[in-house]
Design a protein around this motif. Sequence first.
Motif, short mmCIF file in Angstrom:
data_model
loop_
_atom_site.label_atom_id
_atom_site.label_comp_id
_atom_site.label_asym_id
_atom_site.label_seq_id
_atom_site.Cartn_x
_atom_site.Cartn_y
_atom_site.Cartn_z
N HIS A 275 8.74 15.07 1.30
CA HIS A 275 9.72 14.02 1.55
C HIS A 275 10.27 13.46 0.23
N ASP A 276 9.37 13.28 -0.75
CA ASP A 276 9.81 12.73 -2.04
C ASP A 276 10.68 13.72 -2.81
N LEU A 277 10.56 15.01 -2.50
CA LEU A 277 11.40 16.01 -3.17
C LEU A 277 12.85 15.95 -2.70
N ARG A 278 13.05 15.41 -1.52
CA ARG A 278 14.39 15.43 -0.93
C ARG A 278 15.42 14.72 -1.81
N ASN A 279 15.07 13.51 -2.28
CA ASN A 279 16.05 12.73 -3.04
C ASN A 279 16.45 13.40 -4.35
N PRO A 280 15.48 13.83 -5.20
CA PRO A 280 15.92 14.49 -6.43
C PRO A 280 16.70 15.79 -6.18
N ILE A 281 16.31 16.54 -5.15
CA ILE A 281 17.06 17.77 -4.85
C ILE A 281 18.48 17.42 -4.42
N HIS A 282 18.60 16.37 -3.59
CA HIS A 282 19.93 15.93 -3.15
C HIS A 282 20.78 15.48 -4.35
N ASN A 283 20.15 14.77 -5.27
CA ASN A 283 20.89 14.29 -6.45
C ASN A 283 21.37 15.46 -7.32
N ILE A 284 20.49 16.45 -7.49
CA ILE A 284 20.89 17.63 -8.27
C ILE A 284 22.05 18.34 -7.59
N VAL B 224 12.60 22.78 1.83
CA VAL B 224 11.85 21.53 1.98
C VAL B 224 12.00 21.00 3.40
N ASP B 225 13.21 21.05 3.95
CA ASP B 225 13.43 20.58 5.32
C ASP B 225 12.62 21.42 6.32
N SER B 226 12.57 22.73 6.08
CA SER B 226 11.82 23.61 6.99
C SER B 226 10.32 23.31 6.93
N LEU B 227 9.80 23.05 5.72
CA LEU B 227 8.38 22.74 5.60
C LEU B 227 8.03 21.42 6.29
#
Length: 536
Positions: free
Chosen positions: A301-310, A348-351
Amino acid sequence: MALAKVERQFLQYARELHQQGLDTKRVGQTIAAYARRLLHAESAYLALFHHHRHLDELVWDDPLAPASADMDAWDAMLLHGLMGHVYHHQRPIAVRNLAHDPRWYVPKQLKHLPSSGSVLGVPLHDLRDGSGVLLLFHPQIDYFQLPHIHLLSELLHLAQLALNNALEHQAVRNATPNYQTLFTHAIVPVILTDVQHIMLDVNQAACDLIGLPRAALLHAPLRDVNIVVNDERSLNQLAEGQAMSFRVSLVNAGGQSLPMLVRVRRLRMDERPVLEWVLQDLQAQVTLDKLREDMTAMIYHDLRNPIHNINVATFKLAEILRGKTDNPAVLRLLQLSLTSTRRLQRMVDSLLDLQKLEAGSVLVNRKLTEVRVMLTDAVQIVQPMAYEADQSIFLHLSDDYPMLNVDADMLLRVLINLIENALKYTPMGGRVYVGAHMDGDALLVNVRDTGPGIPPHLRDVIFDKYMRIKVDDVPRGVGLGLAFCKLAVEAHGGRIWVESEEGKGAEFLFTIPLSEQNLPKRSKTADRIGDETARA
């Protein structure tokens, strides 16, 4: 000796052996006594010993023998005397004259044994965990002849059967106290039942786990504590010594449900079959698994924001540089970065969805979805991957797709996973085919590659978590993509499977049944997507 008389004597001998039951000493004494009477000998001694050459049992029929035997002295005879010769050579030996034969060694403690006359020593073969020797004495020199040996050999054949039964019974009786000690003081919970699962014994660890005294559990069925075997057929087919394992939720006296791993083994005790149930408390493991899943979900879940920002930053940077740079490599690198971050976002969404689906979560993001749009989007997203490997994706579409009430984002990721998987196992220059058509009241989607195919023994397990097929020159994943696909399809009420022939590629198929909300019509947007057969 007349044949009829010998037959009657053997019949009587068999009856006498049977009457001794399973007591080793009584059976041995019957053998010694009957052999002495049959051959008209003066005395008889039967020695039994294990393969380690240690004398375990000695019985005799001799009026001159003392009340108890000096086992050390008889051990010396095994090492140095006639008994040892018979044991080592495993054949009958007759001594014509004890007074002049060097093989007749008698320790001074056994002075009651004769020093003259003749003796016959005959081995007993194939006894349980050992062998034996029968010694017969007669005061006449050169008394024992070949017919005596033949007659005694027939008698000892019956003796061997009776002795083995008695020795087997003794071994079980000797083992039972040892097992009982281990059973009682074992630190793991153990329950003994009959084959109908009625509790015969419960050790202290099991009583503590269940929260009831032993007396309250004895003669109660296992189902009273919620230990129920779903695969009763496999349990009934267990041979003696074989075991099987399964999970249950045991209910203790306080009504608490405890996750347990049960290992049940079939045994024989006191001449009857029993089942040994060993329980392993899985509470700590379940708690640890939950903590690990929660931590993993938090990381995803915490990976979502930095990936979205990139992703957003890369997209904006590409827009800014478009038309302001003459270097096409810059835009290609930005496009590659954008494609990779979007792919990482889908992973990440699939996991996260995988964990939710495993926990039994229902779909909450259903919406009416156009099949043609979903299929076309999936192909367009993976097109750069195919382009890099000089591969072609062929998309076959129909005109009769209804609108589907599904989690569109989840199914899109299922399609992308399957197509990427097909591209990964398809050689350079190969083809991948994607299509869908109505099959009764369900949509049937297929993704077919031209790769090496899937071995038959892996087709049933390929959708398991962490299952991977090893192929040379193919990047290795973690084995979660197809597990996600299976759970996602099943969450929509469908099923997924694979058809393959080694060397001729594999075809993954899944169905999505129509729901009551599905509308059998196409939208204008779907009409604008493209031809019935489009090459992406």
